[in-house]
Design an enzyme around this catalytic site. Structure first.
Site, PDB file in Angstrom:
ATOM      1  CB  THR A   1       8.197 -44.314  -0.047  1.00  0.00           C
ATOM      2  OG1 THR A   1       7.839 -43.461   1.007  1.00  0.00           O
ATOM      3  CG2 THR A   1       9.425 -45.119   0.343  1.00  0.00           C
TER       4      THR A   1
ATOM      5  NE  ARG B   1       7.140 -38.840   9.477  1.00  0.00           N
ATOM      6  CZ  ARG B   1       7.138 -39.582   8.377  1.00  0.00           C
ATOM      7  NH1 ARG B   1       8.013 -39.372   7.417  1.00  0.00           N
ATOM      8  NH2 ARG B   1       6.260 -40.551   8.242  1.00  0.00           N
TER       9      ARG B   1
ATOM     10  N   GLY C   1       4.254 -46.354   2.556  1.00  0.00           N
ATOM     11  CA  GLY C   1       2.987 -46.062   3.219  1.00  0.00           C
ATOM     12  C   GLY C   1       3.220 -45.107   4.360  1.00  0.00           C
TER      13      GLY C   1
ATOM     14  N   GLY D   1       4.731 -44.104   7.170  1.00  0.00           N
ATOM     15  CA  GLY D   1       5.973 -44.568   7.793  1.00  0.00           C
ATOM     16  C   GLY D   1       5.978 -44.479   9.301  1.00  0.00           C
TER      17      GLY D   1
END
Ligand code: GLY
Length: 238
Positions: free
Chosen positions: A98, A126, A150, A152
């Site tokens: 991310t 998802r 991180g 999520g």
């Protein structure tokens, strides 16, 4: 790529002046997911778009579908698929990717955003923190902005970015707010101490903060100010 070997991207962006966000979830075939998110913000009255309608929206906005799975990602997915003992997201989190951003123009206007391909081998469809306003990103001209990275699935349960911004609104510095958020995650569940979680924040004065849960998740971040850029490291809370 998701468990079917298809790249699905999530992104969100928020304008702290208008207090408006735009986000996309599960976007396929368009590399610059944040640009599509920005068009949701600028061209529609919606906040988050996903599913078949999102693909149609992106096409209408002039994005032409392309193959996003690189030869290297295809190879990794085939190896994962061929392994009879491969981990799946029915039980086990790992592997994500991310980028988060927070910006101010020096006049008190704040924007924040993030963009990700999410967890590798995720269950198709998802939705985690990155496309959700207040989770992956949040901006409010009354206080500042924040972005998270991180695991999520975990981070979503803590509405990480809005929590940090609210702490700054009550007087915390960006650094204090980032660290307190991570400590609060451990207060509710000590297993979170071992999790992958990292956050960045900036207040309306341009002060910045960044923290990671532990040394497992190393978070280098770039600070750009008046044409000068610096590479910095977040502090580890545990
Ligand atoms: N933080 C990105 C994700 O878990 O999708």
């Amino acid at each position: 790529a998701n468990a079917e070997g298809i790249v699905e991207l999530d992104a969100g962006i928020m304008d702290g002046t208008r207090h408006r966000a735009g986000a996309v979830t599960g976007l396929r075939g368009v590399k610059h997911a944040i640009s599509v998110a920005r068009l949701v913000l600028e061209k529609t009255t919606h906040t988050t778009i996903g599913g078949i309608g999102l693909q149609e929206f992106a096409r209408n906005m002039g994005f032409h579908p392309e193959q996003l799975l690189t030869p290297n990602s295809l190879k990794k997915w085939m190896e994962w698929k061929a392994d009879p003992h491969h981990k799946t997201y029915w039980v086990s989190p790992e592997n994500h990717d991310t980028i988060g951003m927070v910006a101010t123009d020096g006049k008190g206007h704040i924007a924040a955003g993030c963009s990700t391909s999410g967890m590798a081998w995720k269950i198709p469809g998802r939705v985690a923190d990155s496309p959700l306003v207040g989770c992956g990103y949040y901006a409010d001209d009354n206080a500042g902005g924040a972005s998270a990275t991180g695991d999520g699935d975990l981070m979503t349960n803590y509405c990480t970015s809005v929590t940090i911004v609210h702490m700054m609104a009550r007087g915390a510095s960006p650094q204090e707010a980032c660290e307190e958020l991570l400590r609060n995650m451990v207060k509710t569940d000590t297993r979170n101490r071992e999790s992958e979680a990292a956050v960045i924040a900036m207040n309306t004065r341009g002060e910045v903060g960044a923290a990671s849960m532990n040394s497992k998740m190393h978070l280098p971040y770039g600070l750009w100010n008046n044409g000068k850029s610096q590479l910095r490291e977040s502090t580890n809370v545990y």
